[in-house]
Design a protein around this motif. Structure first.
Motif, PDB file in Angstrom:
ATOM      1  N   VAL A  63       0.817  -1.216   0.000  1.00 53.94           N
ATOM      2  CA  VAL A  63       0.000   0.000   0.000  1.00 53.94           C
ATOM      3  C   VAL A  63       0.852   1.269   0.000  1.00 53.94           C
ATOM      4  N   ALA A  64       1.851   1.339   0.866  1.00 58.83           N
ATOM      5  CA  ALA A  64       2.629   2.575   0.970  1.00 58.83           C
ATOM      6  C   ALA A  64       3.320   2.950  -0.347  1.00 58.83           C
ATOM      7  N   PRO A  65       3.876   2.010  -1.121  1.00 59.54           N
ATOM      8  CA  PRO A  65       4.432   2.404  -2.422  1.00 59.54           C
ATOM      9  C   PRO A  65       3.385   2.977  -3.371  1.00 59.54           C
ATOM     10  N   ALA A  66       2.156   2.460  -3.309  1.00 63.29           N
ATOM     11  CA  ALA A  66       1.097   3.013  -4.153  1.00 63.29           C
ATOM     12  C   ALA A  66       0.793   4.453  -3.757  1.00 63.29           C
ATOM     13  N   VAL A  67       0.690   4.697  -2.452  1.00 66.49           N
ATOM     14  CA  VAL A  67       0.460   6.065  -1.976  1.00 66.49           C
ATOM     15  C   VAL A  67       1.626   6.961  -2.389  1.00 66.49           C
ATOM     16  N   ALA A  68       2.849   6.449  -2.234  1.00 67.74           N
ATOM     17  CA  ALA A  68       4.030   7.251  -2.544  1.00 67.74           C
ATOM     18  C   ALA A  68       4.101   7.618  -4.020  1.00 67.74           C
ATOM     19  N   THR A  69       3.665   6.727  -4.895  1.00 66.20           N
ATOM     20  CA  THR A  69       3.747   6.982  -6.334  1.00 66.20           C
ATOM     21  C   THR A  69       2.526   7.706  -6.876  1.00 66.20           C
ATOM     22  N   GLY A  70       1.503   7.879  -6.037  1.00 65.71           N
ATOM     23  CA  GLY A  70       0.313   8.587  -6.470  1.00 65.71           C
ATOM     24  C   GLY A  70      -0.723   7.716  -7.148  1.00 65.71           C
ATOM     25  N   CYS A  71      -0.700   6.412  -6.839  1.00 62.12           N
ATOM     26  CA  CYS A  71      -1.695   5.501  -7.403  1.00 62.12           C
ATOM     27  C   CYS A  71      -2.843   5.308  -6.412  1.00 62.12           C
ATOM     28  N   PRO A  72      -4.092   5.421  -6.847  1.00 63.05           N
ATOM     29  CA  PRO A  72      -5.193   4.994  -5.982  1.00 63.05           C
ATOM     30  C   PRO A  72      -5.042   3.492  -5.714  1.00 63.05           C
ATOM     31  N   VAL A  73      -5.328   3.045  -4.493  1.00 63.11           N
ATOM     32  CA  VAL A  73      -5.070   1.651  -4.139  1.00 63.11           C
ATOM     33  C   VAL A  73      -6.230   1.064  -3.347  1.00 63.11           C
ATOM     34  N   ILE A  74      -6.550  -0.184  -3.662  1.00 63.98           N
ATOM     35  CA  ILE A  74      -7.522  -0.976  -2.903  1.00 63.98           C
ATOM     36  C   ILE A  74      -6.799  -2.219  -2.421  1.00 63.98           C
ATOM     37  N   ILE A  75      -6.807  -2.452  -1.120  1.00 60.21           N
ATOM     38  CA  ILE A  75      -6.069  -3.565  -0.531  1.00 60.21           C
ATOM     39  C   ILE A  75      -7.026  -4.570   0.085  1.00 60.21           C
ATOM     40  N   LYS A  76      -6.836  -5.838  -0.253  1.00 58.10           N
ATOM     41  CA  LYS A  76      -7.591  -6.927   0.364  1.00 58.10           C
ATOM     42  C   LYS A  76      -6.650  -7.692   1.292  1.00 58.10           C
ATOM     43  N   PRO A  77      -6.830  -7.576   2.609  1.00 62.36           N
ATOM     44  CA  PRO A  77      -5.982  -8.335   3.525  1.00 62.36           C
ATOM     45  C   PRO A  77      -6.386  -9.804   3.558  1.00 62.36           C
ATOM     46  N   ALA A  78      -5.538 -10.643   4.125  1.00 61.46           N
ATOM     47  CA  ALA A  78      -5.908 -12.033   4.345  1.00 61.46           C
ATOM     48  C   ALA A  78      -7.091 -12.080   5.308  1.00 61.46           C
ATOM     49  N   PRO A  79      -8.065 -12.953   5.075  1.00 63.44           N
ATOM     50  CA  PRO A  79      -9.243 -12.993   5.951  1.00 63.44           C
ATOM     51  C   PRO A  79      -8.915 -13.374   7.389  1.00 63.44           C
ATOM     52  N   ASP A  80      -7.780 -14.038   7.616  1.00 63.45           N
ATOM     53  CA  ASP A  80      -7.379 -14.387   8.981  1.00 63.45           C
ATOM     54  C   ASP A  80      -6.871 -13.181   9.757  1.00 63.45           C
ATOM     55  N   THR A  81      -6.325 -12.176   9.019  1.00 68.30           N
ATOM     56  CA  THR A  81      -5.625 -11.075   9.700  1.00 68.30           C
ATOM     57  C   THR A  81      -5.981  -9.716   9.094  1.00 68.30           C
ATOM     58  N   PRO A  82      -7.237  -9.323   9.130  1.00 68.76           N
ATOM     59  CA  PRO A  82      -7.594  -8.030   8.531  1.00 68.76           C
ATOM     60  C   PRO A  82      -7.368  -6.822   9.438  1.00 68.76           C
ATOM     61  N   LEU A  83      -7.236  -7.037  10.748  1.00 69.09           N
ATOM     62  CA  LEU A  83      -7.268  -5.905  11.676  1.00 69.09           C
ATOM     63  C   LEU A  83      -6.066  -4.983  11.524  1.00 69.09           C
ATOM     64  N   SER A  84      -4.877  -5.553  11.333  1.00 70.02           N
ATOM     65  CA  SER A  84      -3.682  -4.722  11.160  1.00 70.02           C
ATOM     66  C   SER A  84      -3.790  -3.883   9.898  1.00 70.02           C
ATOM     67  N   CYS A  85      -4.329  -4.474   8.846  1.00 70.79           N
ATOM     68  CA  CYS A  85      -4.532  -3.743   7.594  1.00 70.79           C
ATOM     69  C   CYS A  85      -5.499  -2.580   7.801  1.00 70.79           C
ATOM     70  N   MET A 111       7.854   0.476  -6.063  1.00 74.26           N
ATOM     71  CA  MET A 111       7.494   1.818  -6.528  1.00 74.26           C
ATOM     72  C   MET A 111       7.823   1.981  -8.016  1.00 74.26           C
ATOM     73  N   HIS A 112       8.913   1.408  -8.459  1.00 74.56           N
ATOM     74  CA  HIS A 112       9.235   1.465  -9.883  1.00 74.56           C
ATOM     75  C   HIS A 112       8.173   0.737 -10.697  1.00 74.56           C
ATOM     76  N   ASP A 113       7.737  -0.435 -10.220  1.00 75.60           N
ATOM     77  CA  ASP A 113       6.722  -1.202 -10.941  1.00 75.60           C
ATOM     78  C   ASP A 113       5.379  -0.493 -10.971  1.00 75.60           C
ATOM     79  N   MET A 114       5.115   0.337  -9.970  1.00 75.40           N
ATOM     80  CA  MET A 114       3.837   1.049  -9.911  1.00 75.40           C
ATOM     81  C   MET A 114       3.869   2.380 -10.661  1.00 75.40           C
ATOM     82  N   THR A 115       4.960   2.628 -11.368  1.00 79.22           N
ATOM     83  CA  THR A 115       5.051   3.808 -12.225  1.00 79.22           C
ATOM     84  C   THR A 115       5.452   3.365 -13.626  1.00 79.22           C
ATOM     85  N   GLN A 116       5.331   4.266 -14.574  1.00 82.68           N
ATOM     86  CA  GLN A 116       5.707   3.954 -15.942  1.00 82.68           C
ATOM     87  C   GLN A 116       6.374   5.171 -16.574  1.00 82.68           C
TER      88      GLN A 116
END
Length: 461
Positions: free
Chosen positions: A149-171, A448-453
């Protein structure tokens, strides 16, 4: 219609919290909003705002350090001592994103190398790739989310994150802190949903980049269904090999191998699993590893004295028990563990010379099991290490530069650790699997490089 998912402590199986789930109509709305944000370039967040948001997020994480560590232990089963390390890494990862924003630079392209290009000036710059959709794993429930998530925010990409169903609280907490730090909520959303909704989201044509951490079976299947043009990064697992030279310092090696193989009860994608040692040393290494394994305290991860927590689900205990029994029935010598300690825990286990055709020798165990094999030569060890369709990180223990470089050159791995365990990682290094173990490269800067072009401007003078 939303419903609620109960989150349990994987040791006690008691409910510790809940997360609201989303159906497709809600996710569809999030994708529409994210896609609109990306298409409206005048609404893109400038770099200085993204930097300030990430800096504030890191400070919020520092202020809630112990709460975040306890939650990792409580929902994910990672011992508290290791959960604290994860929080520190997660904070460092956010700060690393801040640093990397300033490294997202283009370059001048020389144009007058031929007559056709002369009289022109050209340069490149980096732009966000589009809407990022990420699906994460349970074993590092905060730090993996940060890496996606943080690289997406850093590069300026809108992001939707799906955490593992066992551990969603930290996300959910991390996304909440991003919002608290000033990120407009539509730029980052967390989605807890079933697999059908997740697949529909991931394969939607509005997705520009897909980040996945989890099983190879699921990751490669989803990649095959991505919309044309969507880029992706997949991080799966392996069965990490360790090559032991004749001259290795065994006493120095044992604590490293024990940590690398039994940390988080082996639920790490580069956990030490296969140790290949000379016949004169294999028995000694296995016995000393077994002695180290027997000293580890297994229990509730929220207990500060626990060394090894539970496996994430009771079904995983059943699977590990089955695989170990298969190896023992096939002739492996059991030197430690080899038994369940309760519905959710399995004893740290050391096996000597399991057969080559059993699952502990062929597949990622993802449990607290280390296998030691007697091999006649370094060449045989490397050939056996390379024989599986997985390739991630590997290690060699030796005092010889020749042996070390032989392993570095011949092991099929993305990283070879010399005199260290296979699970070593810092978050700015490239981290990736080869072949069935993954696709593209993780690590904050690489993501971050992969999330930019690249976009090039060519100006005729």
């Amino acid at each position: 219609m939303s419903s609620t998912l109960d989150v349990v402590n994987p040791y006690s199986l008691e409910v510790i919290g809940s997360a609201e789930t989303s159906e497709w109509d809600q996710v569809d709305g999030m994708l529409a909003t994210a896609h609109r944000l990306f298409r409206q370039r005048d609404s893109w967040l400038p770099a200085y705002q993204r930097i300030e948001i990430l800096k504030k997020t890191a400070r919020l994480m520092e202020a809630r350090f112990e709460d975040l560590a306890f939650q990792i232990a409580n929902e994910g089963g990672k011992p508290l001592v290791d959960a604290r390390v994860e929080v520190m890494r997660a904070i460092d990862g956010v700060e690393l994103c801040v640093h990397e924003v300033g490294q997202m630079t283009g370059r001048e392209i020389p144009m007058d190398l031929t007559e056709a290009g002369s009289g022109r000036l050209a340069f490149t710059q980096r732009e966000p790739i589009g809407v990022v959709v990420a699906a994460s794993a349970f074993n590092h429930p905060l730090n993996l989310i940060v890496h996606q998530v943080a690289p997406a925010v850093a590069t300026g990409c809108p992001v939707i994150i799906k955490p593992a169903p066992d551990t969603p609280l930290s996300c959910l907490d991390f996304v909440g802190m991003l919002h608290e730090a000033g990120l407009p909520p539509d730029w980052c959303r967390a989605v807890v949903c079933n697999n059908e909704v997740a697949e529909q989201m991931i394969t939607d044509p509005r997705v520009g980049f897909f980040s996945f951490i989890g099983s190879a079976r699921v990751g490669w299947m989803l990649r095959s269904k991505l919309t044309p043009g969507a880029r992706c990064a997949l991080e799966h697992g392996g069965a990490a090999p360790v090559i032991v030279g004749e001259d290795a310092d065994i006493d120095e090696m044992i604590p490293l191998l024990a940590k690398g193989g039994l940390y988080h009860s082996g639920q790490v994608c580069v956990s030490v699993q296969r140790v290949f040692a000379p016949p004169s040393k294999a028995q000694e290494i296995a016995q000393k590893l077994a002695a180290a394994a027997k000293l580890l305290k297994v229990g509730d991860a929220t207990d500060a004295t626990t060394d090894c927590g539970p496996l994430i689900r009771p079904g995983e205990v059943d699977r590990v028990e089955e695989w170990v029994s298969e190896a023992i029935d096939g002739g492996a010598e059991l030197l430690a563990g080899g038994k369940r300690l309760g519905p959710t825990t399995y004893a740290p286990t050391v096996l000597l010379n399991p057969p080559a055709n059993v699952r502990v020798s062929q597949l990622e165990i993802f449990g607290p099991v280390i296998c030691v094999y007697s091999v006649d030569s370094i060449t045989e060890a490397i050939e056996t290490a390379n024989s599986l369709p997985f390739a991630f990180q590997a290690a060699v223990f030796t005092q010889s530069l020749e042996t070390a470089f032989q392993a570095i050159q011949r092991l099929d791995a993305t990283a070879v650790m010399v005199n260290d365990h296979t699970a070593f990682r810092v978050d700015w290094m490239p981290f990736a699997g080869r072949r069935q173990s993954g696709y593209n490269t993780g690590g904050i800067g690489y993501t971050m490089h992969d999330m930019t072009q690249d976009k090039m401007a060519v100006i005729r003078l």
